[in-house]
Design a protein around this motif. Structure first.
Motif, short mmCIF file in Angstrom:
data_model
loop_
_atom_site.label_atom_id
_atom_site.label_comp_id
_atom_site.label_asym_id
_atom_site.label_seq_id
_atom_site.Cartn_x
_atom_site.Cartn_y
_atom_site.Cartn_z
N GLY A 24 0.82 -1.21 0.00
CA GLY A 24 0.00 0.00 0.00
C GLY A 24 0.86 1.25 0.00
O GLY A 24 0.58 2.22 -0.73
N GLY A 25 1.90 1.27 0.81
CA GLY A 25 2.82 2.42 0.83
C GLY A 25 3.54 2.59 -0.49
O GLY A 25 3.71 3.72 -0.98
N MET A 26 3.95 1.49 -1.09
CA MET A 26 4.62 1.57 -2.39
C MET A 26 3.67 2.08 -3.46
O MET A 26 4.05 2.90 -4.31
N GLY A 27 2.43 1.62 -3.44
CA GLY A 27 1.44 2.09 -4.40
C GLY A 27 1.17 3.58 -4.25
O GLY A 27 1.10 4.32 -5.23
N PHE A 28 1.04 4.03 -2.99
CA PHE A 28 0.81 5.45 -2.72
C PHE A 28 1.99 6.29 -3.20
O PHE A 28 1.82 7.33 -3.83
N ALA A 29 3.22 5.82 -2.92
CA ALA A 29 4.41 6.54 -3.36
C ALA A 29 4.50 6.57 -4.89
O ALA A 29 4.88 7.59 -5.47
N LEU A 30 4.13 5.47 -5.52
CA LEU A 30 4.15 5.41 -6.98
C LEU A 30 3.17 6.42 -7.58
O LEU A 30 3.50 7.15 -8.52
N ILE A 31 1.97 6.48 -7.04
CA ILE A 31 0.98 7.44 -7.53
C ILE A 31 1.44 8.86 -7.25
O ILE A 31 1.34 9.75 -8.11
N LEU A 32 1.96 9.10 -6.06
CA LEU A 32 2.42 10.43 -5.69
C LEU A 32 3.57 10.90 -6.57
O LEU A 32 3.64 12.06 -6.95
N LEU A 33 4.48 10.00 -6.92
CA LEU A 33 5.63 10.37 -7.76
C LEU A 33 5.30 10.41 -9.24
O LEU A 33 6.01 11.04 -10.02
N SER A 34 4.25 9.72 -9.66
CA SER A 34 3.90 9.70 -11.08
C SER A 34 3.35 11.04 -11.54
O SER A 34 3.50 11.40 -12.71
N ILE A 35 2.74 11.80 -10.65
CA ILE A 35 2.20 13.11 -11.03
C ILE A 35 3.31 14.07 -11.44
O ILE A 35 3.28 14.62 -12.55
N PRO A 36 4.34 14.31 -10.61
CA PRO A 36 5.41 15.20 -11.09
C PRO A 36 6.19 14.60 -12.26
O PRO A 36 6.67 15.34 -13.12
N ALA A 37 6.30 13.28 -12.32
CA ALA A 37 7.00 12.66 -13.46
C ALA A 37 6.24 12.95 -14.75
O ALA A 37 6.85 13.23 -15.79
N TRP A 38 4.92 12.89 -14.70
CA TRP A 38 4.11 13.18 -15.88
C TRP A 38 4.28 14.64 -16.29
O TRP A 38 4.43 14.95 -17.48
N ILE A 39 4.27 15.55 -15.31
CA ILE A 39 4.43 16.98 -15.61
C ILE A 39 5.80 17.25 -16.22
O ILE A 39 5.92 17.97 -17.22
N ILE A 40 6.84 16.66 -15.67
CA ILE A 40 8.19 16.86 -16.19
C ILE A 40 8.31 16.28 -17.60
O ILE A 40 8.91 16.89 -18.50
N THR A 41 7.72 15.12 -17.82
CA THR A 41 7.76 14.50 -19.15
C THR A 41 7.06 15.37 -20.17
O THR A 41 7.55 15.54 -21.30
N ARG A 42 5.93 15.94 -19.82
CA ARG A 42 5.21 16.83 -20.74
C ARG A 42 6.05 18.08 -21.06
O ARG A 42 6.06 18.52 -22.20
N ARG A 43 6.72 18.63 -20.04
CA ARG A 43 7.55 19.81 -20.28
C ARG A 43 8.72 19.49 -21.20
O ARG A 43 9.13 20.30 -22.01
N ILE A 44 9.29 18.31 -21.04
CA ILE A 44 10.42 17.91 -21.89
C ILE A 44 9.95 17.64 -23.32
O ILE A 44 10.62 18.01 -24.29
N SER A 45 8.80 17.00 -23.48
CA SER A 45 8.36 16.60 -24.82
C SER A 45 7.62 17.70 -25.58
O SER A 45 7.46 17.58 -26.79
N ARG A 46 7.19 18.75 -24.93
CA ARG A 46 6.44 19.82 -25.61
C ARG A 46 7.24 20.45 -26.76
O ARG A 46 6.70 20.60 -27.87
N PRO A 47 8.52 20.80 -26.58
CA PRO A 47 9.27 21.36 -27.72
C PRO A 47 9.40 20.37 -28.89
O PRO A 47 9.37 20.76 -30.05
N LEU A 48 9.50 19.08 -28.57
CA LEU A 48 9.56 18.08 -29.65
C LEU A 48 8.23 18.00 -30.38
O LEU A 48 8.19 17.81 -31.60
N GLN A 49 7.13 18.14 -29.66
CA GLN A 49 5.82 18.15 -30.31
C GLN A 49 5.68 19.38 -31.21
O GLN A 49 5.14 19.29 -32.32
N HIS A 50 6.17 20.54 -30.75
CA HIS A 50 6.12 21.74 -31.57
C HIS A 50 6.98 21.57 -32.83
O HIS A 50 6.57 22.01 -33.92
N LEU A 51 8.13 20.95 -32.69
CA LEU A 51 8.99 20.70 -33.85
C LEU A 51 8.31 19.74 -34.83
O LEU A 51 8.37 19.94 -36.04
N ALA A 52 7.66 18.72 -34.32
CA ALA A 52 6.94 17.78 -35.18
C ALA A 52 5.80 18.48 -35.91
O ALA A 52 5.58 18.24 -37.10
#
Length: 132
Positions: A24-52
């Motif tokens: 349960g703790g691992m699942g909660f940590a995974l969900i909690l960390l996936s939110i900033p990971a998703w935001i960071i991934t979107r910020r990194i990939s946005r310029p590549l999407q604009h280039l595409a």
């Protein structure tokens, strides 16, 4: 009487409360960390999407609106892509100029051939070429 004593503990269940708390703790940590990971991934990939998007919208002869945002590598990729677009545009322009020159140069011999064919008798003009 038997001199040996054996101690038996009761069989434990496959999933204990320790497992439930840990998973349960691992699942909660995974969900909690996936939110900033998703935001960071979107910020990194946005310029590549604009280039595409710029690559898909690119047309020969029109300037390329390559994005100049993102990491150094993405900016270098955008510059390289823009340079490639310019080189292809110059190549197409040169090819078009060459084809126009060839068409112009062939105009006179083709006109002379057409004039010569018009001067032939009707029977010779009606005859078809059996070149194959």
């Amino acid at each position: 009487m038997d001199k040996w004593r054996t101690v038996r503990s009761p069989d434990r269940p496959l999933i204990t409360s320790w497992h439930v708390v840990t998973f349960g703790g691992m699942g909660f940590a995974l969900i909690l960390l996936s939110i900033p990971a998703w935001i960071i991934t979107r910020r990194i990939s946005r310029p590549l999407q604009h280039l595409a998007s710029a690559a898909q919208a690119a047309r020969i002869g029109s300037p390329l609106a390559a994005p100049q945002e993102g990491s150094r590598e993405v900016r270098e990729l955008a510059v390289a892509f823009s340079d490639m677009h310019d080189r292809i545009g110059h190549h197409v322009e040169g090819r078009t100029t060459m084809l126009a020159a060839i068409a112009h140069d062939l105009g006179t011999p083709l006109s002379r051939l057409a004039f010569h064919i018009e001067g032939l008798p009707e029977a010779a003009r009606a005859r078809r070429c059996r070149c194959r």
